[in-house]
Write a protein that holds these residues in place. Structure first.
Motif, short mmCIF file in Angstrom:
data_model
loop_
_atom_site.label_atom_id
_atom_site.label_comp_id
_atom_site.label_asym_id
_atom_site.label_seq_id
_atom_site.Cartn_x
_atom_site.Cartn_y
_atom_site.Cartn_z
N LEU A 44 -14.00 8.48 13.33
CA LEU A 44 -13.15 7.39 12.87
C LEU A 44 -12.73 7.65 11.43
O LEU A 44 -13.57 7.73 10.54
CB LEU A 44 -13.90 6.05 12.96
N VAL A 45 -11.44 7.84 11.21
CA VAL A 45 -10.92 8.03 9.86
C VAL A 45 -10.48 6.67 9.32
O VAL A 45 -9.57 6.05 9.85
CB VAL A 45 -9.76 9.03 9.84
N ALA A 46 -11.17 6.21 8.27
CA ALA A 46 -10.88 4.92 7.66
C ALA A 46 -10.74 5.10 6.16
O ALA A 46 -11.48 4.53 5.35
CB ALA A 46 -11.99 3.92 7.98
N THR A 47 -9.76 5.92 5.79
CA THR A 47 -9.56 6.27 4.38
C THR A 47 -8.43 5.48 3.72
O THR A 47 -8.02 5.80 2.61
CB THR A 47 -9.28 7.77 4.25
N GLY A 48 -7.94 4.47 4.41
CA GLY A 48 -6.91 3.63 3.79
C GLY A 48 -5.78 3.31 4.74
O GLY A 48 -5.67 3.87 5.84
N ARG A 49 -4.94 2.39 4.31
CA ARG A 49 -3.77 1.98 5.07
C ARG A 49 -2.54 2.09 4.18
O ARG A 49 -2.63 2.04 2.95
CB ARG A 49 -3.93 0.53 5.58
N ARG A 50 -1.39 2.22 4.82
CA ARG A 50 -0.14 2.40 4.09
C ARG A 50 0.91 1.45 4.65
O ARG A 50 0.94 1.20 5.86
CB ARG A 50 0.32 3.86 4.24
N PRO A 51 1.78 0.89 3.80
CA PRO A 51 2.84 0.01 4.29
C PRO A 51 3.67 0.70 5.37
O PRO A 51 4.08 1.85 5.22
CB PRO A 51 3.68 -0.26 3.04
N ALA A 52 3.93 -0.02 6.47
CA ALA A 52 4.60 0.57 7.63
C ALA A 52 6.12 0.46 7.51
O ALA A 52 6.80 -0.14 8.35
CB ALA A 52 4.12 -0.11 8.90
N THR A 53 6.66 1.07 6.46
CA THR A 53 8.09 0.95 6.18
C THR A 53 8.93 2.09 6.72
O THR A 53 10.16 2.05 6.65
CB THR A 53 8.32 0.84 4.65
N GLY A 54 8.29 3.11 7.26
CA GLY A 54 9.03 4.27 7.74
C GLY A 54 9.97 3.94 8.88
O GLY A 54 9.60 3.24 9.82
N GLY A 55 11.19 4.43 8.81
CA GLY A 55 12.14 4.28 9.88
C GLY A 55 12.72 2.90 10.06
O GLY A 55 13.35 2.62 11.09
N LEU A 56 12.56 2.02 9.09
CA LEU A 56 13.11 0.66 9.20
C LEU A 56 14.55 0.55 8.70
O LEU A 56 15.17 -0.50 8.83
CB LEU A 56 12.23 -0.34 8.42
N GLY A 57 15.07 1.62 8.11
CA GLY A 57 16.43 1.58 7.58
C GLY A 57 16.57 0.78 6.31
O GLY A 57 17.67 0.31 5.97
N LEU A 58 15.49 0.66 5.57
CA LEU A 58 15.51 -0.14 4.34
C LEU A 58 16.46 0.43 3.30
O LEU A 58 17.07 -0.32 2.52
CB LEU A 58 14.10 -0.25 3.77
N ASP A 59 16.61 1.75 3.30
CA ASP A 59 17.53 2.38 2.35
C ASP A 59 18.97 1.95 2.60
O ASP A 59 19.77 1.82 1.67
CB ASP A 59 17.40 3.90 2.40
N LYS A 60 19.31 1.70 3.87
CA LYS A 60 20.67 1.29 4.21
C LYS A 60 20.98 -0.12 3.68
O LYS A 60 22.15 -0.48 3.52
CB LYS A 60 20.87 1.32 5.72
N ALA A 61 19.92 -0.87 3.43
CA ALA A 61 20.11 -2.23 2.91
C ALA A 61 19.93 -2.28 1.40
O ALA A 61 20.03 -3.37 0.81
CB ALA A 61 19.13 -3.18 3.58
N GLY A 62 19.65 -1.15 0.77
CA GLY A 62 19.47 -1.12 -0.68
C GLY A 62 18.12 -1.63 -1.14
O GLY A 62 17.98 -2.12 -2.26
N VAL A 63 17.11 -1.50 -0.26
CA VAL A 63 15.77 -1.99 -0.59
C VAL A 63 14.96 -0.87 -1.24
O VAL A 63 14.80 0.20 -0.68
CB VAL A 63 15.05 -2.50 0.67
N GLU A 64 14.45 -1.14 -2.43
CA GLU A 64 13.67 -0.14 -3.17
C GLU A 64 12.20 -0.17 -2.74
O GLU A 64 11.62 -1.23 -2.51
CB GLU A 64 13.76 -0.40 -4.67
N LEU A 65 11.61 1.03 -2.65
CA LEU A 65 10.20 1.19 -2.31
C LEU A 65 9.46 1.82 -3.48
O LEU A 65 10.04 2.53 -4.30
CB LEU A 65 10.03 2.07 -1.07
#
Length: 473
Positions: free
Chosen positions: A261-282
């Motif tokens: 079991l790898v439990a070394t952290g979690r990351r925001p699930a923003t990949g592939g949401l097209g946020l860049d097309k809406a001008g959303v900064e990460l």
């Protein structure tokens, strides 16, 4: 708002997104929600709720053993993993259905599909390619577990997403990580009967928590039979021809395990949401940058919960979702405070905490007083169990204000919830002292600790400058 299909479109039907949708609909907003997996999000489906159910399951072994001290004769017990998994699944299915009914009763339209942004107001539904528009878009997709990218054979490992539904109980389990997810599952599976090894790159578990709580959890894990490996990392995983997995660690050690079991952290699930097309900064971790009112760099796009990486706790996401709806649709601008948020780590014994750790207080305050107690709870008098309860109060020595409270012991999470009110309201140590105790309880120790165990005072800064400032005591 008539030019749009919806006033609000929420991407993600987790706790934060569902709360925002329901409250906004209550204000009269035409609201829709899209969810690509199961309604309820990480907490309900593969997080807090199923984890707590497994925590309960893991504690019965000790309860059966303790019963003898109270006059009970208990037959030899056995544990059935598939039965627990099935019971867990039944409960989360029930909760998920309640979430759906609540959305339906609020008049929220539900789309069972992945949703992606095409511009600041347009959403494409992956299930059928349909496009809808909304005046306001709320991103509440949460986070996802990370797998170490440099580890050979990482595809053979599992994450907290899969641990709840294993077809077979692992007799030998390696857990990689030292955060709250890692220690919780180490505690659970060790008590359920698995031979557990916990390997972490740090020198102790629970980085960021109070040091006395960290050491208390570490010792409790060892007492439960968990083998602890510090200052070590996962190197590779390979399939063992004889069955199971062969794992190599950076110190040259090899071990066999049924599961890793790898439990070394979690990351925001923003990949592939097209946020860049809406001008959303990460930010650099992929989290959506938001202001105090959860608005992103795009005026029409907001975000709440773990996807913003502010404070990754389900109750925080719910509070943020409610505040967003109040702000945008209720004409009640509301900013959520992320200070003095109580939380718990559901090991056995569990940790309940609110406010500053001793180390954080000593960094920010000139005088820090510590009140601390360690004792065997009353139940241990007959059960014979040796797990001690630890309680610690961190106080600003100049103002007497309580800066933090940290507890390791039975029902610590329940206590932390109530202590959160006192700390948030600025209670002083004198207020604790003047409160009448409830006897006999463990919690009474919080109001009867009168003897200061330590005082840390920052020395005056001399002519050498700030670098000469040290802590005394």
């Amino acid at each position: 708002m008539a030019d749009f299909d919806f006033d609000l479109f929420v991407i993600g039907a987790g706790s934060g997104g569902v709360r925002a949708a329901r409250v906004a609909a209550g204000y009269g907003a035409r609201t829709a929600v899209a969810e690509e997996f199961r309604i309820g999000g990480t907490c309900v489906v593969r997080g807090c709720v199923p984890k707590k159910l497994m925590v309960y399951a893991s504690r019965f072994k000790d309860d059966f053993a303790d019963a003898a001290g109270f006059g009970w004769s208990v037959p030899d017990a056995s544990f059935d993993w598939p039965r627990l998994v099935a019971a867990k699944e039944k409960e989360i299915s029930r909760l998920s259905a309640i979430y759906r009914r609540n959305l339906d009763s609020a008049g929220v339209q539900m789309f069972e599909s992945r949703a992606e942004l095409e511009d600041p107001h347009t959403i494409r539904l992956a299930a059928d390619g349909r496009r809808v528009t909304a005046k306001i878009i709320l991103v509440a997709v949460g986070g996802a577990p990370m797998l170490e990218p440099e580890v050979q054979g990482r595809e053979l490992a599992i994450t907290s997403n899969e641990i709840f539904d294993l077809p077979h109980f692992p007799s030998a389990l390696l857990i990689v990580g030292g955060g709250y997810i890692a220690v919780e599952f180490a505690s659970i599976f060790a008590r359920l009967g698995s031979k557990v090894t916990l390997a972490t790159r740090g020198e102790n578990v629970l980085r960021g928590f109070d040091e006395d709580m960290r050491c208390g959890v570490r010792d409790a894990l060892a007492h439960a039979g968990v083998k602890l490996e510090f200052n070590i990392m996962l190197k590779s995983i390979r399939q063992n021809p004889a069955g199971g997995l062969c794992v190599s660690l950076t110190q040259g050690e090899e071990m066999q395990a049924d599961q890793v079991l790898v439990a070394t952290g979690r990351r925001p699930a923003t990949g592939g949401l097209g946020l860049d097309k809406a001008g959303v900064e990460l930010d650099r971790l992929g989290a959506i940058k938001v202001d105090a009112f959860s608005k992103s760099s795009a005026d029409s796009v907001y975000a709440v919960g773990d996807v913003t990486n502010r404070l990754a706790l389900t109750p925080v996401a719910i509070r943020e979702g409610h505040a967003f709806a109040d702000t945008v649709f209720g004409a009640r601008p509301t900013a959520v405070s992320h200070v003095n948020v109580p939380t718990s780590v559901f090991t056995t014994p569990e940790v309940g905490t609110v406010g500053l750790t001793e180390a954080a207080a000593r960094a920010d305050y000139d005088i820090v007083d510590i009140y601390m107690a360690s004792f065997l709870p009353l139940k241990a008098a007959l059960s014979g169990r040796t797990d001690k309860t630890i309680m610690k109060i961190v106080v600003d020595g100049a103002s007497d204000r309580v800066l933090g409270v940290h507890i390791l012991g039975e029902s610590a999470g329940e206590m932390a919830q109530l202590l959160g009110i006192a700390v948030r309201l600025g209670a002083k140590k004198a207020d604790f002292d003047e409160t009448v105790a409830v006897h006999p309880t463990s919690a009474e120790e919080l109001v009867t600790m009168r003897t200061r165990t330590a005082r840390h005072q920052r020395k005056a800064i001399g002519p050498e400058g700030p670098g000469a400032a040290v802590m005394a005591g």
